[in-house]
Design an enzyme around this catalytic site. Structure first.
Site, PDB file in Angstrom:
ATOM      1  N   SER A  94      58.047   2.418  61.855  1.00  0.00           N
ATOM      2  CA  SER A  94      57.434   1.656  60.763  1.00  0.00           C
ATOM      3  C   SER A  94      58.029   1.721  59.492  1.00  0.00           C
ATOM      4  O   SER A  94      57.671   0.999  58.428  1.00  0.00           O
ATOM      5  CB  SER A  94      55.917   2.217  60.819  1.00  0.00           C
ATOM      6  OG  SER A  94      56.090   3.390  60.237  1.00  0.00           O
ATOM      7  N   GLY A  95      59.121   2.653  59.400  1.00  0.00           N
ATOM      8  CA  GLY A  95      59.823   2.778  57.959  1.00  0.00           C
ATOM      9  C   GLY A  95      58.862   3.743  57.217  1.00  0.00           C
ATOM     10  O   GLY A  95      59.481   4.266  56.204  1.00  0.00           O
ATOM     11  N   GLY A  96      57.754   4.469  57.578  1.00  0.00           N
ATOM     12  CA  GLY A  96      57.243   5.348  57.147  1.00  0.00           C
ATOM     13  C   GLY A  96      57.793   6.458  56.715  1.00  0.00           C
ATOM     14  O   GLY A  96      57.712   7.113  55.419  1.00  0.00           O
ATOM     15  N   PHE A  97      58.440   6.990  57.413  1.00  0.00           N
ATOM     16  CA  PHE A  97      59.225   8.419  57.311  1.00  0.00           C
ATOM     17  C   PHE A  97      60.116   8.329  56.409  1.00  0.00           C
ATOM     18  O   PHE A  97      60.398   8.880  55.269  1.00  0.00           O
ATOM     19  CB  PHE A  97      59.815   8.984  58.705  1.00  0.00           C
ATOM     20  CG  PHE A  97      60.469  10.169  58.336  1.00  0.00           C
ATOM     21  CD1 PHE A  97      59.654  11.442  58.350  1.00  0.00           C
ATOM     22  CD2 PHE A  97      61.848  10.271  58.279  1.00  0.00           C
ATOM     23  CE1 PHE A  97      60.301  12.714  58.234  1.00  0.00           C
ATOM     24  CE2 PHE A  97      62.652  11.495  58.175  1.00  0.00           C
ATOM     25  CZ  PHE A  97      61.861  12.591  58.170  1.00  0.00           C
ATOM     26  N   ASP A 147      52.203   4.702  58.918  1.00  0.00           N
ATOM     27  CA  ASP A 147      51.601   6.168  58.616  1.00  0.00           C
ATOM     28  C   ASP A 147      51.937   7.038  57.441  1.00  0.00           C
ATOM     29  O   ASP A 147      52.910   6.630  57.012  1.00  0.00           O
ATOM     30  CB  ASP A 147      51.612   7.181  59.766  1.00  0.00           C
ATOM     31  CG  ASP A 147      53.030   7.461  60.170  1.00  0.00           C
ATOM     32  OD1 ASP A 147      53.973   6.696  60.001  1.00  0.00           O
ATOM     33  OD2 ASP A 147      53.226   8.617  60.612  1.00  0.00           O
ATOM     34  N   GLY A 216      55.045  13.704  62.254  1.00  0.00           N
ATOM     35  CA  GLY A 216      54.834  14.979  61.234  1.00  0.00           C
ATOM     36  C   GLY A 216      55.346  16.248  61.797  1.00  0.00           C
ATOM     37  O   GLY A 216      55.108  17.473  61.287  1.00  0.00           O
ATOM     38  N   CYS A 304      80.511  17.088  83.640  1.00  0.00           N
ATOM     39  CA  CYS A 304      80.190  15.919  82.809  1.00  0.00           C
ATOM     40  C   CYS A 304      81.096  14.610  83.307  1.00  0.00           C
ATOM     41  O   CYS A 304      82.228  14.526  83.483  1.00  0.00           O
ATOM     42  CB  CYS A 304      80.207  16.037  81.262  1.00  0.00           C
ATOM     43  SG  CYS A 304      79.759  14.558  80.518  1.00  0.00           S
ATOM     44  N   HIS A 335      79.721  10.867  74.294  1.00  0.00           N
ATOM     45  CA  HIS A 335      79.490  12.320  75.055  1.00  0.00           C
ATOM     46  C   HIS A 335      77.936  12.895  74.942  1.00  0.00           C
ATOM     47  O   HIS A 335      77.167  13.148  75.751  1.00  0.00           O
ATOM     48  CB  HIS A 335      80.405  13.586  74.959  1.00  0.00           C
ATOM     49  CG  HIS A 335      80.130  14.791  75.662  1.00  0.00           C
ATOM     50  ND1 HIS A 335      80.321  14.939  76.827  1.00  0.00           N
ATOM     51  CD2 HIS A 335      79.358  15.896  74.868  1.00  0.00           C
ATOM     52  CE1 HIS A 335      79.958  16.254  77.136  1.00  0.00           C
ATOM     53  NE2 HIS A 335      79.047  16.730  75.929  1.00  0.00           N
TER      54      HIS A 335
END
Length: 369
Positions: A94-97, A147, A216, A304, A335
């Site tokens: 949402s871009g909230g952080f 949020d 959070g 790997c 990697h």
């Protein structure tokens, strides 16, 4: 279509579970790690390379895409999938952080968040309704509600304010969201207080979203505290809905998150540390810049199967990184992303075969945190 979660198998000892998530752009096997494409690209890695390493879903960042190139332009291009040439599922945050990380550049009210762009200082207002407008224009399969993320550490009274605002905003997001091919997930907050986490989980799940993010966490708190919050939060999320632990991506946290019932993870960590010349191995992190690898002609990881390990040596990659060559960053990024995507596939296989507990024990017997 709205996303549909199907539980395939639960672990008998832990809360780990394997499932599938159906979306408009395809099915996702869970648990899953989602590479982060902040600005409509996973840094230095092409969509074709992401497919080759097994990525099933990636993220886009609403805040950054709103500022550049703009959600209207992306909608004009046919949506985020067409704009970035990715035909598998996408989730947009949402871009909230990002907005709340601006600190002095933003002001929070019940209406929304007034902030100044980190790019040019221009003023913008993110309300729940505006964020829904942006995310619907981007057109990802999954959108996250707007949020308020309380920082760590934080006074309890401020955590309560953020929790209550998050609940009110979640209801407003749901009211404003109307995109038949996009599912809106609610986000649970509550800081590092058990009772508040439980309260937020109850309030957000009561709004009946098709999936739930746990926000959070991984914001500077010790890992044991994050695990405690998961232990009291996850059991309150309906079993028939996907559970998404936001912003978490270190190998040990992925294993422990799955053990607590998490289905989805994302993090910039694999590409961020790759740019500094650090890679994941089954035994822990390796800093390829170190002088001891100057004449090491073995691959990063003998076991790997990624493109990097099948074709290049530690000595060559170290040379590229030290010379700031873009190819070096690309190879370490490929990697690291392969490592985490493959780790989740191994975890899923262990759950399906009834051996997740043993897998977890074996992992931590070898991986140095």
């Amino acid at each position: 279509m709205q996303v549909k979660y199907h539980l395939v198998k639960k672990d008998e000892i832990t809360a780990a579970r394997a499932g599938t998530l159906e979306t408009t752009h395809g099915k996702i096997d869970t648990p899953v790690f989602m590479p982060v494409g902040t600005q409509a690209t996973v840094k230095t890695v092409s969509p074709e390379e992401l497919k080759d390493l097994g990525a099933e879903i990636i993220l886009g960042n609403t805040y950054h895409l709103y500022l550049r190139p703009g959600h209207d332009l992306i909608a004009e291009a046919g949506g985020l999938h067409k704009f970035m040439h990715w035909d598998r599922p996408i989730l947009t945050d949402s871009g909230g952080f990002q907005v709340f990380s601006l600190n002095e550049l933003r002001k929070i009210s019940d209406e929304g968040v007034l902030f100044r762009s980190h790019i040019d200082g221009s003023s913008h207002l993110f309300t729940p309704e505006k964020v829904m407008e942006i995310e619907m224009a981007l057109g990802a399969d999954i959108a996250m509600a707007f949020d308020e993320c309380a920082p760590y550490p934080c006074d309890v009274k401020d955590v309560v304010k953020a929790l209550e605002r998050t609940t009110r905003w979640a209801a407003r997001c749901k009211e404003a969201h109307h995109h038949e091919d996009q599912s809106l997930f609610g986000i649970i907050q509550g800081g590092m207080v058990r009772e508040l986490r439980e309260r937020s989980a109850q309030e957000i799940t009561a709004l009946d979203f098709p999936g739930y993010g746990i926000g959070g966490l991984s914001v500077g708190e010790p890992k044991y505290l994050m695990y405690e919050m998961l232990d009291c939060t996850v059991p309150l999320i309906p079993e028939d809905k996907p559970r998404y632990l936001m912003g978490v991506g270190s190998p040990d946290c992925l294993v422990e998150g799955v053990a607590r019932g998490i289905d989805m993870f994302d993090c910039v960590l694999p590409t961020r540390i790759a740019r500094n010349g650090t890679v994941f191995l089954p035994t822990g992190k390796l800093v390829i810049r170190n002088a001891e690898y100057a004449r090491d002609f073995a691959p990063l990881d003998e076991s790997c199967g990624c493109y990097t390990c099948q074709n290049y040596s530690r000595a060559y990659i170290r040379h590229l990184i030290r010379c700031n060559e873009v190819l070096g960053i690309r190879l370490t990024s490929i990697h690291n992303l392969h490592f985490l995507v493959n780790l989740m596939k191994q975890i899923r296989r262990a759950i399906l075969e009834g051996g997740f507990y043993e897998f977890r024990e074996h992992f931590f017997a070898h991986y140095m945190v």
